[in-house]
Enzyme design. Structure first.
Site, mmCIF file in Angstrom:
data_model
loop_
_atom_site.group_PDB
_atom_site.id
_atom_site.type_symbol
_atom_site.label_atom_id
_atom_site.label_comp_id
_atom_site.label_asym_id
_atom_site.label_seq_id
_atom_site.Cartn_x
_atom_site.Cartn_y
_atom_site.Cartn_z
ATOM 1 N N THR A 13 8.087 -7.166 -1.651
ATOM 2 C CA THR A 13 6.618 -6.587 -1.566
ATOM 3 C C THR A 13 6.249 -5.466 -2.374
ATOM 4 O O THR A 13 5.906 -5.579 -3.886
ATOM 5 C CB THR A 13 5.983 -6.402 -0.175
ATOM 6 O OG1 THR A 13 6.880 -5.830 0.431
ATOM 7 C CG2 THR A 13 5.338 -7.691 0.694
ATOM 8 N N LYS A 47 14.810 -4.645 -4.473
ATOM 9 C CA LYS A 47 13.804 -4.825 -5.556
ATOM 10 C C LYS A 47 14.102 -4.332 -6.480
ATOM 11 O O LYS A 47 13.426 -4.518 -7.514
ATOM 12 C CB LYS A 47 12.172 -4.987 -4.554
ATOM 13 C CG LYS A 47 12.513 -6.114 -3.526
ATOM 14 C CD LYS A 47 10.851 -6.266 -3.012
ATOM 15 C CE LYS A 47 11.243 -6.356 -0.747
ATOM 16 N NZ LYS A 47 9.933 -5.488 -0.672
ATOM 17 N N GLY A 71 11.297 -3.197 -10.813
ATOM 18 C CA GLY A 71 10.944 -3.485 -9.904
ATOM 19 C C GLY A 71 10.052 -5.052 -9.962
ATOM 20 O O GLY A 71 9.094 -5.622 -10.431
ATOM 21 N N SER A 107 2.263 -6.330 -1.454
ATOM 22 C CA SER A 107 0.754 -6.719 -1.352
ATOM 23 C C SER A 107 0.876 -4.986 -0.523
ATOM 24 O O SER A 107 -0.735 -4.680 -0.198
ATOM 25 C CB SER A 107 1.590 -7.245 -0.094
ATOM 26 O OG SER A 107 3.131 -6.913 1.103
#
Length: 188
Positions: free
Chosen positions: A17, A49, A61, A140
């Site tokens: 995310t 990430k 990322g 998100s």
């Protein structure tokens, strides 16, 4: 499966995310949370990430499908080998491939990349975008983290790392796909 359903309707979607890039003074920071979710279930809370790529002078990322993101990391690293020290050129070359290659067009991921001179977003449609303010939020929780970073960027008591950390904490309070296991990489 009816005619309006696709694979994502039948199978839960992997979420990797929130990623945030902050550029302030002479510091560049890329931060990401550690949560990976499958549908409504947290699969992993400590995923990494955000990482250094190339010769270590580039931060990258990802948000989106994890396997797709790793494919993009590999492709970007190969472009950086071909165009050393030219992040923007490597990203544009990757975007060209992304738009024309049938396999790459199916990838569902976005990347934020930064070096000492430029911060870029690579989108799932093969676009390369440079934000005017040096701030990037993807995933998100990206818009929540981006809004927080924009609110904090003018604070003289916070450097880029402090802004990134606080912004991701705020995003984690709002977005269910974002946690507080924050990984930060920086170029100073």
């Amino acid at each position: 499966m009816n005619s309006s359903e696709g694979p994502a309707d039948r199978f839960p979607v992997w979420h990797g995310t929130t990623i945030l890039a902050v550029r302030k003074d002479n510091q560049v920071v890329l931060a990401g949370d550690g949560q990976v979710s499958l549908g409504q279930t947290v699969i992993k809370a400590n995923a990494r990430k955000v990482r250094r790529i190339g010769d270590g002078s580039i931060l990258a990322g990802f948000a989106g499908a994890t396997a797709d993101a790793f494919t993009l990391f590999e492709r970007l690293e190969s472009k950086l080998e071909r165009y050393p020290g030219q992040l923007a050129r490597a990203c544009v070359e990757l975007a060209k491939d992304w738009r024309t290659d049938k396999y790459l067009r199916r990838l569902e991921a976005m990347m934020a990349v930064a070096d000492r001179s430029v911060s870029l977003i690579l989108t799932g449609t093969g676009d390369v975008l440079e934000p005017q303010d040096g701030l990037i939020g993807i995933g998100s929780g990206g818009n929540f983290a981006l809004a927080a970073a924009r609110a904090l960027i003018d604070r003289s008591d916070m450097d880029a790392e402090a802004i990134a950390r606080r912004s991701l904490e705020i995003a984690a309070d709002i977005c269910v796909y974002t946690n507080r296991n924050i990984i930060i990489e920086k170029l100073a």
